[in-house]
Design an enzyme around this catalytic site. Structure first.
Site, PDB file in Angstrom:
ATOM      1  N   ASN A 138      39.903  43.292 -40.959  1.00  0.00           N
ATOM      2  CA  ASN A 138      39.802  43.155 -39.499  1.00  0.00           C
ATOM      3  C   ASN A 138      38.627  42.231 -39.177  1.00  0.00           C
ATOM      4  OD1 ASN A 138      39.239  43.507 -36.778  1.00  0.00           O
ATOM      5  ND2 ASN A 138      39.507  45.728 -36.791  1.00  0.00           N
ATOM      6  N   CYS A 151      37.324  43.170 -30.078  1.00  0.00           N
ATOM      7  CA  CYS A 151      38.605  42.741 -30.656  1.00  0.00           C
ATOM      8  C   CYS A 151      39.465  41.977 -29.654  1.00  0.00           C
ATOM      9  CB  CYS A 151      39.381  43.945 -31.175  1.00  0.00           C
ATOM     10  SG  CYS A 151      38.463  44.836 -32.419  1.00  0.00           S
ATOM     11  N   HIS A 184      46.326  41.576 -32.675  1.00  0.00           N
ATOM     12  CA  HIS A 184      45.030  41.659 -33.340  1.00  0.00           C
ATOM     13  C   HIS A 184      45.220  42.419 -34.651  1.00  0.00           C
ATOM     14  CE1 HIS A 184      41.084  42.799 -34.466  1.00  0.00           C
ATOM     15  NE2 HIS A 184      41.192  44.043 -34.051  1.00  0.00           N
TER      16      HIS A 184
HETATM   17  O1  UT7 Z   1      39.781  46.586 -34.336  1.00  0.00           O
HETATM   18  C1  UT7 Z   1      40.176  47.523 -33.380  1.00  0.00           C
HETATM   19  C2  UT7 Z   1      39.793  48.861 -33.698  1.00  0.00           C
HETATM   20  N1  UT7 Z   1      40.138  49.403 -34.962  1.00  0.00           N
HETATM   21  C3  UT7 Z   1      41.313  50.003 -35.189  1.00  0.00           C
HETATM   22  O2  UT7 Z   1      42.258  49.824 -34.447  1.00  0.00           O
HETATM   23  C4  UT7 Z   1      41.400  50.959 -36.337  1.00  0.00           C
HETATM   24  C5  UT7 Z   1      42.065  52.245 -35.893  1.00  0.00           C
HETATM   25  N2  UT7 Z   1      42.077  53.325 -36.871  1.00  0.00           N
HETATM   26  C6  UT7 Z   1      42.595  53.223 -38.119  1.00  0.00           C
HETATM   27  O3  UT7 Z   1      43.023  52.156 -38.522  1.00  0.00           O
HETATM   28  C7  UT7 Z   1      42.698  54.456 -38.982  1.00  0.00           C
HETATM   29  O4  UT7 Z   1      42.397  55.583 -38.194  1.00  0.00           O
HETATM   30  C8  UT7 Z   1      41.790  54.444 -40.235  1.00  0.00           C
HETATM   31  C9  UT7 Z   1      42.294  53.390 -41.228  1.00  0.00           C
HETATM   32  C10 UT7 Z   1      40.349  54.165 -39.843  1.00  0.00           C
HETATM   33  C11 UT7 Z   1      41.852  55.804 -40.934  1.00  0.00           C
HETATM   34  O5  UT7 Z   1      43.174  56.137 -41.263  1.00  0.00           O
HETATM   35  P1  UT7 Z   1      43.708  57.612 -41.015  1.00  0.00           P
HETATM   36  O6  UT7 Z   1      45.066  57.662 -41.572  1.00  0.00           O
HETATM   37  O7  UT7 Z   1      43.535  57.926 -39.554  1.00  0.00           O
HETATM   38  O8  UT7 Z   1      42.753  58.466 -41.922  1.00  0.00           O
HETATM   39  P2  UT7 Z   1      41.806  59.662 -41.486  1.00  0.00           P
HETATM   40  O9  UT7 Z   1      40.697  59.185 -40.648  1.00  0.00           O
HETATM   41  O10 UT7 Z   1      42.667  60.775 -40.989  1.00  0.00           O
HETATM   42  O11 UT7 Z   1      41.208  60.078 -42.869  1.00  0.00           O
HETATM   43  C12 UT7 Z   1      41.996  60.759 -43.818  1.00  0.00           C
HETATM   44  C13 UT7 Z   1      41.113  61.090 -44.998  1.00  0.00           C
HETATM   45  C14 UT7 Z   1      39.835  61.826 -44.625  1.00  0.00           C
HETATM   46  O12 UT7 Z   1      39.607  62.797 -45.604  1.00  0.00           O
HETATM   47  P3  UT7 Z   1      39.962  64.352 -45.331  1.00  0.00           P
HETATM   48  O13 UT7 Z   1      39.122  64.734 -44.151  1.00  0.00           O
HETATM   49  O14 UT7 Z   1      41.434  64.356 -45.037  1.00  0.00           O
HETATM   50  O15 UT7 Z   1      39.572  64.996 -46.614  1.00  0.00           O
HETATM   51  C15 UT7 Z   1      38.773  60.753 -44.712  1.00  0.00           C
HETATM   52  O16 UT7 Z   1      37.515  61.279 -45.064  1.00  0.00           O
HETATM   53  O17 UT7 Z   1      40.705  59.876 -45.652  1.00  0.00           O
HETATM   54  C16 UT7 Z   1      39.297  59.913 -45.842  1.00  0.00           C
HETATM   55  N3  UT7 Z   1      38.787  58.537 -45.842  1.00  0.00           N
HETATM   56  C17 UT7 Z   1      38.791  57.763 -46.921  1.00  0.00           C
HETATM   57  N4  UT7 Z   1      39.176  57.992 -48.188  1.00  0.00           N
HETATM   58  C18 UT7 Z   1      39.052  56.980 -49.055  1.00  0.00           C
HETATM   59  C19 UT7 Z   1      38.297  57.832 -44.792  1.00  0.00           C
HETATM   60  N5  UT7 Z   1      37.957  56.591 -45.188  1.00  0.00           N
HETATM   61  C20 UT7 Z   1      38.258  56.525 -46.504  1.00  0.00           C
HETATM   62  C21 UT7 Z   1      38.147  55.523 -47.478  1.00  0.00           C
HETATM   63  N6  UT7 Z   1      38.553  55.794 -48.739  1.00  0.00           N
HETATM   64  N7  UT7 Z   1      37.670  54.284 -47.191  1.00  0.00           N
END
Ligand code: UT7
Length: 333
Positions: free
Chosen positions: A290, A114, A260
């Site tokens: 992204n 990135c 980014h």
């Molecule tokens: O390019 C440089 C690197 N990338 C980044 O900078 C990305 C950094 N990270 C993020 O943007 C976020 O952490 C994410 C968008 C990946 C995830 O958001 P979050 O608010 O941290 O969600 P989470 O990982 O805490 O997940 C919450 C819930 C989980 O379910 P439980 O365990 O609470 O039941 C996940 O399983 O959301 C679930 N989940 C989804 N649900 C629906 C994860 N992906 C999805 C999805 N659709 N696509």
């Protein structure tokens, strides 16, 4: 020395096929609402089969070359940034070179995920200021869609990423008018390699390609989303502050910040962390997802072409990603 590196041309290209959140709902357990709320993404572009990141780089390059008012034959060096090259080796630089019909011009590949665009910009800036080259083509492009896990296991990653390419032409400015790259600031912390990586294939393994790696899904990228999120929100403002301090500038001097585009919540947190009004932050992740190394040049190109960024503006770029690597660059446009 009064020489600065100026961006004289810019272009971007995204493949025409648009994939909406609703399209993804049909193939995995996700929802438009979740994706919008957690990332700000509404749609992204995916290539058709057979199109690679070198082709997207080429298309972006053609646009940047035309924007600069030069001919391909004027280019004397190429820098290509990507984490998704057409081949394991050689890198995309030589493929773009051949596509442009440039016979023996040097082509350098940068692998900084990135942060790839800013790392590559920094390299190009050193060459131009040193007088080594006069017209550098820098391309940054990614095809992510061909290697994402579209099952429920991979939904945290596959909804985020998109395909696209951006390109700039770098030339010396010796006019003394102050336009050009003021400075670049590069950082990394390799303790976090496995927070965001594609673990396999690895040349440490013999044989490199194994059925078991496929079964264990090791050929897909994996991310510790929360850790990456937290570090991105901290490191990007730090990188911007390092650049401001270096140049004796303050946050108020920045006309536009281009972070980014990893997650719109991250971009907003970065703005909050720096106390920059969100209107000064260029954000387009809604339409592209992204696109890794391509996200900054795509956003920059859009903001220049629609007239938001104008001559004389101070632009701050910042990125964070796999490695970890992070960076900033300051440009007097
Ligand atoms: O390019 C440089 C690197 N990338 C980044 O900078 C990305 C950094 N990270 C993020 O943007 C976020 O952490 C994410 C968008 C990946 C995830 O958001 P979050 O608010 O941290 O969600 P989470 O990982 O805490 O997940 C919450 C819930 C989980 O379910 P439980 O365990 O609470 O039941 C996940 O399983 O959301 C679930 N989940 C989804 N649900 C629906 C994860 N992906 C999805 C999805 N659709 N696509």
């Amino acid at each position: 020395m009064n020489r600065r590196t100026v961006i004289t041309g810019i272009g971007h290209f995204t493949p025409p096929r648009v994939v909406t959140n609703f399209d993804l709902e049909k193939v995995m357990d996700t929802s438009d609402e979740w994706i919008r709320q957690r990332s700000g993404i509404v749609e992204r572009h995916h290539v058709d089969p057979g199109v690679g990141s070198a082709e997207l780089a080429y298309e972006a390059a053609v646009r940047a070359i035309s924007d600069a008012g030069i001919e391909p034959g004027d280019i004397d060096f190429i820098i290509a940034a990507t984490l998704s090259p057409d081949h394991y080796f050689p890198g995309n630089g030589v493929i773009v070179q051949a596509r442009l019909g440039l016979e023996t011009v040097g082509a350098l590949d940068v692998r900084n995920q990135c942060s790839g665009f800013i790392y590559a910009l920094s390299v190009g800036d050193q060459y131009i200021r040193a007088g080594a080259y006069k017209k550098i083509l820098l391309v940054a492009s990614e095809v992510q869609s061909t290697n994402l896990d579209y099952s429920d296991d991979g939904r945290d990653m596959s909804v985020l990423f998109g395909d696209g390419g951006g390109a700039v032409i770098l030339e010396p400015n010796e006019s003394g008018d102050g336009r050009g790259i003021l400075s670049t600031h590069l950082f990394s912390d390799g303790r976090f390699v496995s927070d965001l990586w594609m673990e396999k294939p690895s040349c440490k393994d013999k044989p490199t390609f194994r059925e078991s790696f496929i079964a264990e899904k090791k050929f897909f990228a994996h991310m510790d989303g929360k850790n990456v999120f937290k570090n991105a929100c901290q490191r990007m403002p730090e990188a911007v502050m390092a650049g401001l301090e270096h140049n004796g500038l303050s946050v108020d001097d920045i006309d536009f910040l281009i972070p980014h585009q990893a997650n719109d919540r991250i971009s907003q947190m970065v703005a909050r962390g720096l106390k920059i009004p969100v209107e000064k932050v260029i954000r387009n992740i809604e339409r592209y997802g992204n696109t890794t190394s391509a996200s900054i040049p795509i956003a920059l190109d859009e903001a220049v072409k629609d007239g938001r960024i104008r001559r004389g503006h101070l632009i701050a770029l910042t990125a964070f990603g796999s490695g970890y690597t992070w960076a900033s660059a300051f440009i007097r446009w």
